[in-house]
Motif scaffolding. Structure first.
Motif, PDB file in Angstrom:
ATOM      1  N   ASN A 186       0.846  -1.194   0.000  1.00 26.26           N
ATOM      2  CA  ASN A 186       0.000   0.000   0.000  1.00 26.26           C
ATOM      3  C   ASN A 186       0.880   1.243   0.000  1.00 26.26           C
ATOM      4  O   ASN A 186       1.541   1.539   0.988  1.00 26.26           O
ATOM      5  CB  ASN A 186      -0.898  -0.012   1.241  1.00 26.26           C
ATOM      6  CG  ASN A 186      -1.763   1.228   1.370  1.00 26.26           C
ATOM      7  OD1 ASN A 186      -1.796   2.090   0.493  1.00 26.26           O
ATOM      8  ND2 ASN A 186      -2.467   1.333   2.481  1.00 26.26           N
ATOM      9  N   GLN A 285     -12.475  -6.075   6.579  1.00 25.24           N
ATOM     10  CA  GLN A 285     -11.682  -4.953   7.081  1.00 25.24           C
ATOM     11  C   GLN A 285     -12.125  -4.711   8.525  1.00 25.24           C
ATOM     12  O   GLN A 285     -13.125  -4.045   8.764  1.00 25.24           O
ATOM     13  CB  GLN A 285     -11.903  -3.706   6.205  1.00 25.24           C
ATOM     14  CG  GLN A 285     -11.823  -3.952   4.693  1.00 25.24           C
ATOM     15  CD  GLN A 285     -10.423  -4.360   4.227  1.00 25.24           C
ATOM     16  OE1 GLN A 285      -9.436  -4.192   4.936  1.00 25.24           O
ATOM     17  NE2 GLN A 285     -10.345  -4.890   3.017  1.00 25.24           N
ATOM     18  N   PHE A 330      -5.277  -3.287   3.384  1.00 26.38           N
ATOM     19  CA  PHE A 330      -4.472  -2.076   3.272  1.00 26.38           C
ATOM     20  C   PHE A 330      -3.406  -1.999   4.354  1.00 26.38           C
ATOM     21  O   PHE A 330      -2.580  -1.093   4.365  1.00 26.38           O
ATOM     22  CB  PHE A 330      -5.357  -0.833   3.331  1.00 26.38           C
ATOM     23  CG  PHE A 330      -6.046  -0.601   4.658  1.00 26.38           C
ATOM     24  CD1 PHE A 330      -5.802   0.544   5.398  1.00 26.38           C
ATOM     25  CD2 PHE A 330      -6.963  -1.522   5.160  1.00 26.38           C
ATOM     26  CE1 PHE A 330      -6.445   0.766   6.614  1.00 26.38           C
ATOM     27  CE2 PHE A 330      -7.611  -1.303   6.363  1.00 26.38           C
ATOM     28  CZ  PHE A 330      -7.346  -0.151   7.093  1.00 26.38           C
ATOM     29  N   GLU A 347     -11.038   1.168   2.521  1.00 25.06           N
ATOM     30  CA  GLU A 347     -10.403   0.043   1.840  1.00 25.06           C
ATOM     31  C   GLU A 347     -11.429  -0.952   1.312  1.00 25.06           C
ATOM     32  O   GLU A 347     -11.208  -1.559   0.247  1.00 25.06           O
ATOM     33  CB  GLU A 347      -9.441  -0.663   2.790  1.00 25.06           C
ATOM     34  CG  GLU A 347      -8.760  -1.894   2.213  1.00 25.06           C
ATOM     35  CD  GLU A 347      -7.772  -1.611   1.087  1.00 25.06           C
ATOM     36  OE1 GLU A 347      -7.285  -2.569   0.456  1.00 25.06           O
ATOM     37  OE2 GLU A 347      -7.484  -0.402   0.852  1.00 25.06           O
ATOM     38  N   GLY A 356      -7.321  -2.053  -5.848  1.00 26.30           N
ATOM     39  CA  GLY A 356      -6.297  -2.249  -4.832  1.00 26.30           C
ATOM     40  C   GLY A 356      -4.876  -2.383  -5.351  1.00 26.30           C
ATOM     41  O   GLY A 356      -3.944  -2.446  -4.551  1.00 26.30           O
TER      42      GLY A 356
END
Length: 386
Positions: A186, A285, A330, A347, A356
């Protein structure tokens, strides 16, 4: 026909760093402009604004920008706004925005969370620490017991899992190790160096069983999400992600803690509000202010049974990008920085859109869960790409 659904359209994020010189309001505006460009909207389209927790002088840098700062700086003409501590964690600001667009009070709501704690600590003249005086709010329930940090509160629950269910530090370590591995992919992540199991096991303890690498770190950044009404999608030029379901709850803040943190009732409630099930989730997430928060969310959301998250985590393969349940792609807050809840929803949208890059989950994910908090307060969003 009007569409009663709510969608996340624009997403934006400022520079992410430690001790940034750029003013927090300017970081907020940077993220807003990116979100507007992403959605294909203009400032004139925004008629609502929502944040958590609103402007607060203390703790220094925790919330240096409020709704009125943004409204005045950008000359927004809003008819609905929201900001306050007493909601169900950071993504509660998104929940409030969903209510606004679904009830017709707004069409496009700007939701933001700005943190500036690292910079504030480095500049005490500009951001002074509070002096001696009466403690009120949430901390009045905790400071008398020398529970100064959330690490103290969360560690108690973690130690119960160690004692009662056999959670091993090597299993807990996989959350931090995986977060760092994903953060390395990232470009905006705060910490991009790899973390080994040896690094983790030799780190100093913060609040047993949580060590240094189980904790996120103070960060300077702003993250923005635009929540739009279903019948306003004609205004946007991006792939809108539908908010299929939301759940939230609050437990006691006092040191006389609840038996189970708020992630458990919140996770169970989420599946009552949707036709989807845990097995349908392509990417998760999950809030990791401390690594053990992920354990509670895995169990609370039903990805495994209570007490079984350690075995679920195992050697980390299940939560890797190519695993059964890709986690915090992320980097989470442990790797990408303490974006304080909003980074997880940001994310989720990135992944569902297939944006991504090197960290993109393969196979065109369609369903994602994003959470914030999970201790005394919690929020969960189920996001779907139709």
């Amino acid at each position: 026909m009007a569409n009663p659904e709510a969608y996340i359209t624009g997403t934006g994020q400022s520079e992410v760093g430690v001790r940034l010189a750029r003013h927090p309001l300017l970081l907020t505006i940077d993220a807003i402009r990116e979100a507007l460009d992403d959605a294909g909207l203009t400032l004139a389209d925004i008629d609502g604004i929502s944040t958590y927790p609103g402007k607060a002088a203390q703790p220094p840098g925790y919330s240096p920008v409020g709704t009125e700062d943004v409204i005045e700086s950008l000359r927004l003409n809003v008819r609905w706004y929201n900001g306050g501590f007493e909601i169900t964690s950071q993504l509660g600001a998104v929940v409030e925005a969903v209510g606004a667009v679904m009830s017709g009070q707004a069409r496009h709501v700007l939701c933001f969370r700005t943190v500036y704690e690292a910079a504030a600590l480095s500049r005490p003249d500009e951001y002074p620490r509070p002096g001696p005086g009466r403690i009120d709010g949430m901390m009045e329930w905790l400071l008398p017991f020398n529970a100064y940090s959330a690490s103290n509160w969360i560690a108690q629950y973690a130690m119960r899992h160690v004692k009662k269910y056999g959670l091993k530090r090597e299993q807990l370590a996989q959350i931090a190790i995986t977060g760092r591995a994903h953060a390395a992919l990232n470009p905006r992540a705060l910490v991009r160096e790899p973390l080994t199991l040896d690094d983790y096991m030799s780190a100093r303890m913060i609040s047993d069983p949580l060590c240094l690498y189980d904790c996120d770190r103070f960060t300077d950044a702003s993250t923005v999400l635009i929540v739009s009404a279903g019948d306003a999608l004609g205004d946007v030029k991006c792939t809108a992600i539908r908010i299929d379901a939301m759940a939230y709850s609050v437990e006691r803040h006092s040191w006389d803690q609840s038996e189970w943190v708020a992630a458990y009732p919140t996770g169970a409630e989420l599946w009552k509000r949707t036709d989807y099930q845990p097995k349908d989730v392509d990417v998760a997430q999950l809030y990791d202010g401390f690594s053990f928060n992920v354990v509670t969310w895995l169990e609370g959301l039903g990805f495994c049974k209570r007490g079984e998250a350690g075995d679920f985590l195992g050697d980390g393969k299940r939560i890797a990008l190519d695993g059964e349940l890709p986690l915090n792609t992320f980097g989470g807050q442990i790797g990408a920085g303490r974006l304080h809840g909003f980074g997880f929803a940001h994310e989720a949208v990135v992944q569902l859109r297939g944006q991504g890059g090197a960290r993109q989950v393969k196979g065109e994910p369609r369903v994602a869960v994003a959470t914030s908090g999970g201790g005394p307060m919690a929020t969960a969003l189920l996001l779907v790409r139709d």
